[in-house]
Design a protein around this motif. Structure first.
Motif, short mmCIF file in Angstrom:
data_model
loop_
_atom_site.label_atom_id
_atom_site.label_comp_id
_atom_site.label_asym_id
_atom_site.label_seq_id
_atom_site.Cartn_x
_atom_site.Cartn_y
_atom_site.Cartn_z
N PRO A 61 0.81 -1.22 0.00
CA PRO A 61 0.00 0.00 0.00
C PRO A 61 0.84 1.28 0.00
CG PRO A 61 -0.93 -1.60 1.51
CD PRO A 61 0.40 -2.13 1.09
N THR A 62 1.95 1.26 0.75
CA THR A 62 2.84 2.41 0.73
C THR A 62 3.43 2.63 -0.66
OG1 THR A 62 3.46 2.10 3.05
CG2 THR A 62 4.96 3.38 1.69
N LEU A 63 3.82 1.54 -1.30
CA LEU A 63 4.37 1.63 -2.65
C LEU A 63 3.33 2.15 -3.63
CD1 LEU A 63 6.31 -1.78 -2.69
CD2 LEU A 63 7.24 0.51 -2.28
N VAL A 64 2.08 1.73 -3.47
CA VAL A 64 1.01 2.20 -4.35
C VAL A 64 0.84 3.71 -4.22
CG1 VAL A 64 -1.50 2.17 -4.73
CG2 VAL A 64 -0.25 0.03 -4.45
N LEU A 65 0.77 4.20 -2.98
CA LEU A 65 0.59 5.63 -2.79
C LEU A 65 1.78 6.42 -3.33
CD1 LEU A 65 -0.94 5.83 0.80
CD2 LEU A 65 -2.10 6.15 -1.38
N LEU A 66 2.98 5.91 -3.10
CA LEU A 66 4.17 6.61 -3.60
C LEU A 66 4.23 6.60 -5.13
CD1 LEU A 66 6.85 5.37 -1.04
CD2 LEU A 66 5.77 7.63 -1.16
N MET A 67 3.90 5.45 -5.74
CA MET A 67 3.89 5.37 -7.20
C MET A 67 2.84 6.30 -7.80
SD MET A 67 4.32 1.26 -7.81
CE MET A 67 5.80 0.39 -7.30
N SER A 68 1.67 6.35 -7.17
CA SER A 68 0.61 7.23 -7.66
C SER A 68 1.03 8.69 -7.56
CB SER A 68 -0.68 7.00 -6.84
OG SER A 68 -1.16 5.70 -7.02
N ALA A 69 1.73 9.02 -6.47
CA ALA A 69 2.17 10.40 -6.29
C ALA A 69 3.28 10.77 -7.27
CB ALA A 69 2.65 10.60 -4.85
N VAL A 70 4.21 9.83 -7.49
CA VAL A 70 5.36 10.12 -8.35
C VAL A 70 4.99 10.10 -9.83
CG1 VAL A 70 7.61 9.26 -9.12
CG2 VAL A 70 7.05 9.30 -6.68
N PHE A 71 4.28 9.05 -10.27
CA PHE A 71 3.99 8.88 -11.69
C PHE A 71 2.79 9.68 -12.17
CE2 PHE A 71 5.94 4.49 -10.89
CZ PHE A 71 7.21 4.94 -11.22
N PHE A 72 1.79 9.86 -11.29
CA PHE A 72 0.54 10.50 -11.73
C PHE A 72 0.24 11.79 -10.97
CE2 PHE A 72 0.02 5.85 -12.34
CZ PHE A 72 -0.02 5.85 -13.72
N LYS A 73 1.21 12.25 -10.16
CA LYS A 73 1.04 13.51 -9.43
C LYS A 73 -0.24 13.52 -8.60
CE LYS A 73 4.68 14.73 -11.72
NZ LYS A 73 6.01 14.64 -11.07
N TYR A 130 3.31 -6.23 -7.44
CA TYR A 130 1.87 -6.17 -7.16
C TYR A 130 1.41 -4.72 -7.01
CZ TYR A 130 -2.72 -7.47 -5.43
OH TYR A 130 -4.08 -7.62 -5.28
N ALA A 131 2.26 -3.87 -6.45
CA ALA A 131 1.93 -2.45 -6.35
C ALA A 131 1.78 -1.84 -7.74
CB ALA A 131 3.00 -1.71 -5.56
N LEU A 132 2.66 -2.23 -8.66
CA LEU A 132 2.54 -1.77 -10.05
C LEU A 132 1.23 -2.23 -10.66
CD1 LEU A 132 6.20 -2.43 -11.25
CD2 LEU A 132 5.10 -0.18 -11.03
N TYR A 133 0.81 -3.46 -10.31
CA TYR A 133 -0.47 -3.98 -10.79
C TYR A 133 -1.63 -3.13 -10.27
CZ TYR A 133 -4.74 -6.74 -10.68
OH TYR A 133 -6.04 -7.14 -10.78
N ILE A 134 -1.60 -2.81 -8.98
CA ILE A 134 -2.69 -2.03 -8.38
C ILE A 134 -2.76 -0.64 -9.01
CG2 ILE A 134 -3.47 -0.91 -6.26
CD1 ILE A 134 -4.08 -3.82 -6.23
N VAL A 135 -1.60 0.00 -9.18
CA VAL A 135 -1.58 1.33 -9.79
C VAL A 135 -2.07 1.28 -11.23
CG1 VAL A 135 -0.09 3.23 -10.53
CG2 VAL A 135 0.25 2.19 -8.28
#
Length: 305
Positions: A116-128, A178-183
């Motif tokens: 979940p932390t990775l998902v939030l960070l990826m969403s923030a970094v890649f999709f602002k 899996y975080a990449l999958y969720i994002v």
């Protein structure tokens, strides 16, 4: 009309996400049972899981494609669905099955649920995508619970088993994929639809697993012990088909970041099931962690926008 976080639609998404996470958590139990009771290897077990699951996804994909409201995928969408499906249920699953050879089912869930932390960070970094204050609070509470439970599981002695760290690393890599999958699914589902996305993504994943097995498998899927087929079938239905649709519906309703946090119930669900079915020990610290994780999930479910 946009659905607010306080709406029944959103609350329903939280409940669906919880059900999906609990069902998914049974997968580790079936894997450990298969390893304990048979001599099956990771690749063959994963192939059987997807072999039993594939007919359900193919039928569902066919039904969705024949609907009058169906819109054909663009080339970009085909590539996206295939890539996300392969990441989430081929690469992640393979890493997960390999890691479970070395660590307990409860520890597997604890390491995996850094995602979940990775998902939030990826969403923030890649999709602002801005991380809301209540999401930070929910994450802090949830991961405090995970940390408490994790500390109780780690062997801090000098004579620790190095395979434990190999298994933990494999599961951590699984968490990343899996975080990449969720994002990715969070971006595709609103465009192509939850059921259609899941059906095709899982079909691609199943194909990837079966191709891997055909190229690298060392054990025939025929003439295996009956328990292997039983565990594989139960894992396919309870731990794969049903929760995959529940999770995608949950993502559609509450978004990928919230779905990731809600899914944090998974580790504690696995720990309890491992205690019941695998006789893995459960400590007071693990129970304390469970309580904190549930508080974090309830905060997501009750917080108004």
């Amino acid at each position: 009309m946009a659905k607010t976080h306080a709406s029944p639609y959103f609350i329903g998404g939280v409940i669906i996400g919880l059900a999906g996470a609990i069902c998914f958590s049974t997968k580790a139990i079936f894997v450990k049972l298969a390893y304990r009771d048979t001599a099956i290897d990771a690749v063959t077990l994963l192939a059987l899981r997807m072999l039993f699951s594939l007919p359900f996804f193919v039928v569902s994909a066919t039904i969705e494609s024949r609907r009058d409201t169906n819109t054909r995928f663009t080339t970009k969408q085909w590539i996206g669905v295939a890539a996300v499906g392969l990441l989430g249920y081929y690469i992640s699953s393979l890493l997960d099955f390999l890691g479970l050879q070395y660590i307990s089912a409860g520890m597997e869930r604890l390491v995996l649920f850094v995602y979940p932390t990775l998902v939030l960070l990826m969403s923030a970094v890649f999709f602002k995508q801005k991380i809301a204050r209540y999401q930070w609070i929910a994450l802090i509470i949830t991961y405090a619970g995970l940390a408490i439970a994790f500390i109780s599981e780690v062997d801090w002695s000098e004579n620790h088993n190095t395979n434990f760290y190999v298994g933990a690393l494999l599961i951590f890599l699984c968490a990343i994929t899996y975080a990449l999958y969720i994002v990715g699914s969070g971006r595709l589902i609103p465009i192509v639809g939850a059921t259609k996305f899941n059906s095709y993504a899982m079909t691609f994943a199943s194909a990837g697993v079966l191709i891997h097995y055909a190229l690298a498998g060392h054990t025939s899927v025929f003439n295996l012990p009956p328990l292997v087929y039983l565990y594989s079938f139960m894992m396919a239905i309870i731990g794969t088909v049903v929760p995959s649709y529940l999770v995608t519906e949950g993502i559609k309703r509450i978004g990928s970041d919230n779905a990731a946090i809600v899914g944090s119930i998974g580790p504690m669900s696995t720990i309890l099931q491992a205690y019941i079915f695998l006789q893995e020990s459960i400590s007071a610290m693990q129970m304390a962690g469970t309580v904190l994780i549930l508080v974090g999930i309830l905060l997501i479910g009750r917080k108004g926008k």
